[in-house]
Design a protein around this motif. Structure first.
Motif, short mmCIF file in Angstrom:
data_model
loop_
_atom_site.label_atom_id
_atom_site.label_comp_id
_atom_site.label_asym_id
_atom_site.label_seq_id
_atom_site.Cartn_x
_atom_site.Cartn_y
_atom_site.Cartn_z
N SER A 3 7.72 36.45 -0.31
CA SER A 3 7.57 36.62 -1.68
C SER A 3 6.03 36.69 -1.85
N GLY A 200 7.57 42.21 0.90
CA GLY A 200 8.60 43.39 0.23
C GLY A 200 7.84 43.85 -0.80
N GLU A 215 10.25 46.41 3.43
CA GLU A 215 9.92 45.15 3.71
C GLU A 215 9.06 45.04 4.84
N SER A 232 7.42 42.01 -4.37
CA SER A 232 8.33 41.05 -4.62
C SER A 232 7.94 39.66 -4.85
N GLY A 234 10.52 37.35 -5.45
CA GLY A 234 11.69 36.83 -5.09
C GLY A 234 12.46 36.09 -6.06
N GLY A 255 16.29 39.88 -0.58
CA GLY A 255 15.47 40.80 -0.17
C GLY A 255 15.73 41.59 0.92
#
Length: 277
Positions: A3, A200, A215, A232, A234, A255
Motif C-alpha cells: 500500500s 497497486g 498491481e 491504494s 490498503g 488487493g
C-alpha cells in the motif's frame, strides 16, 4: 499488495497527541464542521504481519509492535487515528510473534469504557475456518466475520497496523455516505516513477468510481494531465452486508484477489482521495 500509506505518511507526518505515560489522548480532536462521528462503524486492524523487511527489528516482535519514538509502537498511529476519528470499537487481528504487541495493547488502551461499548481488543488467529492461519487480509476478516457480526455494525473499516500516517477516517466515511457507496477504497497521489512496479494503482472516472486496478505495474495509469498515480492505501470501508457477500465469493487478499475480482464482475467501488483529508 504493497500500500501507499507510507508515502502518505511522508507527505503528512502524524503527531500522536501524547500525555505523560500514555501515547494518545482519551478525547478525540474537535469534529470538523458537517461531520458526525459514527458509532455504527467497527474497525478491523490487520496486525499479523511478520515484517521480514524490518529484520532484525522484527526478530522477536510483529511489525506493528516495533518501537517508534520511544514508548510508541507503529500500531499507535493507526489506533490514534481511530480514537481521534471517534471510532471506539476496534478489533486488532494478530498472528506472528504477538506477545509484545498484546502487552502494549493491554497497558496502553485500557481507558476505553466497556460500559458504553468502547473497546480495542486483540483477536489472535484461531483457525476459525479449518486448519490454516490467516492467508491474507480478506481471509483474516472472513475468519472473524462472526465476531464482527455480534456487534451489528452497519459499516466495517479495514485498516493495517504497520504504516505511519495521520488520517481522519470520518472524512472518508462522509464521502462513502454521500455517494451511497457500498465499498470505498482510500487512495493517495504518488509520483508515477515511484509507483512503477511498487504499488497497486487505480484508474477512476470523473465521479471517483474505480474503473481498473493494476498491481505493481511497470506502466501504471496516471491522473490525466499529471505525472501522478492514485495508489491504494490498503484502507477499505465496506457496508457490512456487502462485505459478507464479497467474502463469500472467495479470495484471500483484498488487493490481490477480492477487489480486482469484483471489478471484473462489474461491481462498483468508489475511491476516496487522501488529498481531501
Amino acid at each position: 499488495g504493497r500500500s501507499a500509506r507510507t508515502e502518505a505518511g511522508n507527505a503528512r507526518t502524524s503527531s500522536l497527541r501524547a500525555a505523560p505515560g500514555r501515547p494518545i489522548s482519551e478525547e478525540p480532536e474537535a469534529v470538523p464542521a458537517g461531520i458526525v462521528a459514527s458509532m455504527e462503524t467497527l474497525a478491523l486492524v490487520m496486525a499479523g504481519g511478520a515484517g521480514e523487511r524490518l529484520r532484525p527489528l522484527t526478530d522477536h516482535r510483529a511489525k506493528p509492535a516495533v518501537q517508534f519514538g520511544g514508548f510508541y509502537r507503529i500500531i499507535d498511529f493507526t489506533l490514534s487515528n481511530c480514537i481521534n476519528s471517534g471510532l471506539r470499537q476496534v478489533f486488532v487481528l494478530t498472528q506472528y510473534k504477538s506477545y509484545s504487541l498484546s502487552n502494549h495493547l493491554k497497558v496502553t488502551y485500557g481507558f476505553l469504557s466497556r460500559r458504553v461499548g468502547e473497546f480495542i481488543d486483540e483477536v489472535p488467529a484461531q483457525m476459525q475456518r479449518g486448519g490454516d492461519w490467516y492467508q491474507g487480509t480478506a481471509d483474516a476478516v472472513r475468519q472473524n466475520l462472526t465476531l464482527v457480526e455480534q456487534h451489528c455494525p452497519r459499516r466495517v473499516l479495514v485498516l493495517s497496523g504497520d504504516h505511519v500516517y495521520k488520517m481522519d477516517y470520518r472524512l472518508m466515511e462522509r464521502s462513502h455516505l454521500e455517494r451511497a457507496a457500498q465499498v470505498t477504497l482510500a487512495v493517495c497521489r504518488v509520483d508515477v516513477d515511484k509507483a512503477r512496479s511498487a504499488y497497486g494503482v487505480v484508474q477512476v472516472d470523473e465521479q471517483g468510481v474505480i474503473l481498473d486496478f493494476v498491481e505493481k505495474s511497470p506502466d501504471p495509469p496516471v491522473i490525466p494531465g499529471t505525472r501522478q498515480c492514485l495508489a491504494s492505501m490498503g484502507i477499505y470501508l465496506f457496508d457490512f452486508e456487502t462485505l459478507g457477500e464479497w467474502l463469500a465469493m472467495g479470495g484471500d487478499d483484498f488487493g490481490h484477489n477480492v477487489l480486482p475480482g469484483m471489478l471484473r464482475q462489474g461491481k462498483t467501488i468508489h475511491a476516496y482521495d487522501f488529498t481531501e483529508n
